[in-house]
Design a protein around this motif. Sequence first.
Motif, PDB file in Angstrom:
ATOM      1  N   GLN A  68       0.824  -1.210   0.000  1.00  0.00           N
ATOM      2  CA  GLN A  68       0.000   0.000   0.000  1.00  0.00           C
ATOM      3  C   GLN A  68       0.863   1.266   0.000  1.00  0.00           C
ATOM      4  O   GLN A  68       0.434   2.322  -0.471  1.00  0.00           O
ATOM      5  N   TYR A  69       2.077   1.163   0.561  1.00  0.00           N
ATOM      6  CA  TYR A  69       2.970   2.329   0.654  1.00  0.00           C
ATOM      7  C   TYR A  69       4.429   1.855   0.594  1.00  0.00           C
ATOM      8  O   TYR A  69       5.192   2.083   1.537  1.00  0.00           O
ATOM      9  N   PRO A  70       4.833   1.203  -0.511  1.00  0.00           N
ATOM     10  CA  PRO A  70       6.194   0.640  -0.586  1.00  0.00           C
ATOM     11  C   PRO A  70       7.292   1.686  -0.456  1.00  0.00           C
ATOM     12  O   PRO A  70       8.359   1.413   0.100  1.00  0.00           O
ATOM     13  N   LYS A  71       7.047   2.910  -0.951  1.00  0.00           N
ATOM     14  CA  LYS A  71       8.080   3.947  -0.879  1.00  0.00           C
ATOM     15  C   LYS A  71       8.357   4.385   0.561  1.00  0.00           C
ATOM     16  O   LYS A  71       9.377   5.023   0.825  1.00  0.00           O
ATOM     17  N   ALA A  72       7.446   4.036   1.470  1.00  0.00           N
ATOM     18  CA  ALA A  72       7.658   4.370   2.882  1.00  0.00           C
ATOM     19  C   ALA A  72       8.826   3.581   3.469  1.00  0.00           C
ATOM     20  O   ALA A  72       9.313   3.900   4.553  1.00  0.00           O
ATOM     21  N   LEU A  73       9.286   2.544   2.740  1.00  0.00           N
ATOM     22  CA  LEU A  73      10.453   1.773   3.161  1.00  0.00           C
ATOM     23  C   LEU A  73      11.756   2.439   2.730  1.00  0.00           C
ATOM     24  O   LEU A  73      12.836   2.023   3.122  1.00  0.00           O
ATOM     25  N   GLY A  74      11.644   3.447   1.876  1.00  0.00           N
ATOM     26  CA  GLY A  74      12.831   4.123   1.365  1.00  0.00           C
ATOM     27  C   GLY A  74      13.405   5.130   2.345  1.00  0.00           C
ATOM     28  O   GLY A  74      12.922   5.298   3.472  1.00  0.00           O
ATOM     29  N   ASP A  75      14.448   5.824   1.896  1.00  0.00           N
ATOM     30  CA  ASP A  75      15.152   6.810   2.726  1.00  0.00           C
ATOM     31  C   ASP A  75      14.514   8.180   2.509  1.00  0.00           C
ATOM     32  O   ASP A  75      14.604   8.758   1.412  1.00  0.00           O
ATOM     33  N   TYR A  76      13.872   8.705   3.538  1.00  0.00           N
ATOM     34  CA  TYR A  76      13.182   9.994   3.417  1.00  0.00           C
ATOM     35  C   TYR A  76      14.142  11.125   3.060  1.00  0.00           C
ATOM     36  O   TYR A  76      13.757  12.133   2.466  1.00  0.00           O
ATOM     37  N   ARG A  77      15.411  10.951   3.409  1.00  0.00           N
ATOM     38  CA  ARG A  77      16.391  12.001   3.155  1.00  0.00           C
ATOM     39  C   ARG A  77      16.603  12.237   1.653  1.00  0.00           C
ATOM     40  O   ARG A  77      16.853  13.366   1.231  1.00  0.00           O
ATOM     41  N   LYS A  78      16.491  11.178   0.873  1.00  0.00           N
ATOM     42  CA  LYS A  78      16.621  11.336  -0.577  1.00  0.00           C
ATOM     43  C   LYS A  78      15.467  12.160  -1.137  1.00  0.00           C
ATOM     44  O   LYS A  78      15.652  12.975  -2.045  1.00  0.00           O
ATOM     45  N   LEU A  79      14.259  11.948  -0.578  1.00  0.00           N
ATOM     46  CA  LEU A  79      13.100  12.710  -1.030  1.00  0.00           C
ATOM     47  C   LEU A  79      13.229  14.185  -0.655  1.00  0.00           C
ATOM     48  O   LEU A  79      12.848  15.068  -1.428  1.00  0.00           O
ATOM     49  N   LEU A  80      13.776  14.441   0.525  1.00  0.00           N
ATOM     50  CA  LEU A  80      13.975  15.833   0.941  1.00  0.00           C
ATOM     51  C   LEU A  80      15.027  16.517   0.077  1.00  0.00           C
ATOM     52  O   LEU A  80      14.895  17.706  -0.268  1.00  0.00           O
ATOM     53  N   LYS A  81      16.074  15.790  -0.268  1.00  0.00           N
ATOM     54  CA  LYS A  81      17.123  16.367  -1.114  1.00  0.00           C
ATOM     55  C   LYS A  81      16.565  16.788  -2.463  1.00  0.00           C
ATOM     56  O   LYS A  81      16.967  17.815  -3.025  1.00  0.00           O
ATOM     57  N   LYS A  82      15.625  15.993  -3.002  1.00  0.00           N
ATOM     58  CA  LYS A  82      15.011  16.333  -4.283  1.00  0.00           C
ATOM     59  C   LYS A  82      14.232  17.644  -4.198  1.00  0.00           C
ATOM     60  O   LYS A  82      14.018  18.317  -5.215  1.00  0.00           O
ATOM     61  N   GLN A  83      13.812  17.992  -2.951  1.00  0.00           N
ATOM     62  CA  GLN A  83      13.089  19.253  -2.756  1.00  0.00           C
ATOM     63  C   GLN A  83      14.045  20.397  -2.427  1.00  0.00           C
ATOM     64  O   GLN A  83      13.612  21.510  -2.111  1.00  0.00           O
ATOM     65  N   GLY A  84      15.344  20.093  -2.457  1.00  0.00           N
ATOM     66  CA  GLY A  84      16.344  21.122  -2.187  1.00  0.00           C
ATOM     67  C   GLY A  84      16.598  21.362  -0.714  1.00  0.00           C
ATOM     68  O   GLY A  84      17.138  22.408  -0.341  1.00  0.00           O
ATOM     69  N   ILE A  85      16.240  20.404   0.150  1.00  0.00           N
ATOM     70  CA  ILE A  85      16.424  20.553   1.600  1.00  0.00           C
ATOM     71  C   ILE A  85      17.700  19.844   2.033  1.00  0.00           C
ATOM     72  O   ILE A  85      17.913  18.667   1.705  1.00  0.00           O
ATOM     73  N   GLU A  86      18.560  20.545   2.762  1.00  0.00           N
ATOM     74  CA  GLU A  86      19.812  19.977   3.251  1.00  0.00           C
ATOM     75  C   GLU A  86      19.518  18.945   4.351  1.00  0.00           C
ATOM     76  O   GLU A  86      18.748  19.216   5.268  1.00  0.00           O
ATOM     77  N   THR A  87      20.170  17.766   4.263  1.00  0.00           N
ATOM     78  CA  THR A  87      19.868  16.672   5.211  1.00  0.00           C
ATOM     79  C   THR A  87      21.117  16.144   5.918  1.00  0.00           C
ATOM     80  O   THR A  87      21.101  15.027   6.431  1.00  0.00           O
ATOM     81  N   VAL A  88      22.194  16.932   5.971  1.00  0.00           N
ATOM     82  CA  VAL A  88      23.478  16.458   6.507  1.00  0.00           C
ATOM     83  C   VAL A  88      23.342  15.886   7.918  1.00  0.00           C
ATOM     84  O   VAL A  88      23.882  14.828   8.232  1.00  0.00           O
ATOM     85  N   ASN A  89      22.630  16.556   8.793  1.00  0.00           N
ATOM     86  CA  ASN A  89      22.544  16.126  10.196  1.00  0.00           C
ATOM     87  C   ASN A  89      21.304  15.290  10.501  1.00  0.00           C
ATOM     88  O   ASN A  89      21.003  15.020  11.665  1.00  0.00           O
TER      89      ASN A  89
END
Length: 446
Positions: free
Chosen positions: A320-341
């Motif tokens: 029902q939500y397979p992408k929820a198993l992925g790394d949220y940080r990659k999705l944030l990076k695509k939005q231009g959000i820094e995720t270093v910490n």
Amino acid sequence: MKDIIDSITMKELEQITYRALQKSFSQVMAQTLSELDVAIATGRDKKRYYLKDKRPLKFDSIFGTVELKRNYYQDRETGKHVYLLDQYLAFDGTKGMSPVVQDLAIELAVTGGSYRQASDAMEKLLGYPVISHEAIRQQLLNTEIVPEESISLNQDVIFVEVDGLYTKSQEKGKRGREVKIASVHQGWEMNGRRASLKEKRHFIHEGKLPFWEEFEQYLMNTYDYDATKHQLVINGDGAKWITSCQDYFRNNAIFVIDRFHVARDVQRLFRGHSRYRSIRKKLSDYDWEGFMVELNSAVGTLETDKKEERLEELIAQLSQYPKALGDYRKLLKKQGIETVNFRPMGSAEGTMSVFARRLKNGRSWCKEGLDKFIDVMVALKDDLEIKTLHGSLEKSVNQGDNEKPPKHFVEKLTDSAAEATRDNVAYLKQAVGRPITAALKGLCGF
């Protein structure tokens, strides 16, 4: 001297000294209150406050029972009768206990095992029955939580960990209640190798609105939250009320399935299986596509029908939500959000274990008692102001942070304590030069 040593043990010596000091400090407290009462009487507005008489004050303190008589006045402006001593000290002497006893009782009840255990612990510590478990409960029910002012958000990402906790009902024939809890924080800060959550707060769903609707209202009331600006990262298990966040926050939320529960299911299903290591690696690498392929490929290879059935349920749930198993940080990076910490999500289970220790373990609750208890528990965790019958509760760990009282006041109390102790500890009246006298005299400043 040998006879003295032979007749007493260290345990007895400690108990005798402690009880004597308690008695001494009770006398000092009564003396200090009496002197303050005299000073208030001298400096009062005599045209307004008419001194009628003196009336008894008796209350339990951490030193023991304190007794004295204090002035009783009539306020000519209002016609009411008052104790100015109580007003000046922000204390209601009619309640029979000191604010410190009240605060300690409430804190022990919330952080400990039960109301009864809190009462027993105080009795063992102080040496006399200070407050009953029902009195502690009543003190807690009469608290009021003061909402804090709006919290600034230092970044555009808010992290949310969500889970539910089932509690039993005291009412016969009535089903228990699932307490829905969200912990909110603004990321992580490192202290050596240890990571702690920044600005962690807790939200408890108690209203009639759907969970996420009420939660968004909480965000707007607690933070300077703007749905058009801030991104939510929501971690939780597969309960429908949790996954519904995807429909409610369509444009500003990323749902992350709680990896603790998925990893636990993988272990239970595949431990000892030839695909176990491969499946675990796909999960740890956030390879959600590879992970789902591995699960589907394993169908029909498990040793029992029960495990096969559970595997099919797991696949159906995660599909029902397979992408929820992925790394949220990659999705944030695509939005231009820094995720270093930013770190992996997953503190929900730890949060729930803290609440479960106190709310479950065979306990049952009435609705009012459960709501109020959780409110106080959250307030203690989030450092919110708690109004009590005696003012505001002060956590014991923070008492050392208060401003120091005037030096002359401390010196006066020290002298009074020394005098009272000398009269109450018989050993101090023995001949000077005896070792036990010198040792016990050292306790005067304890």
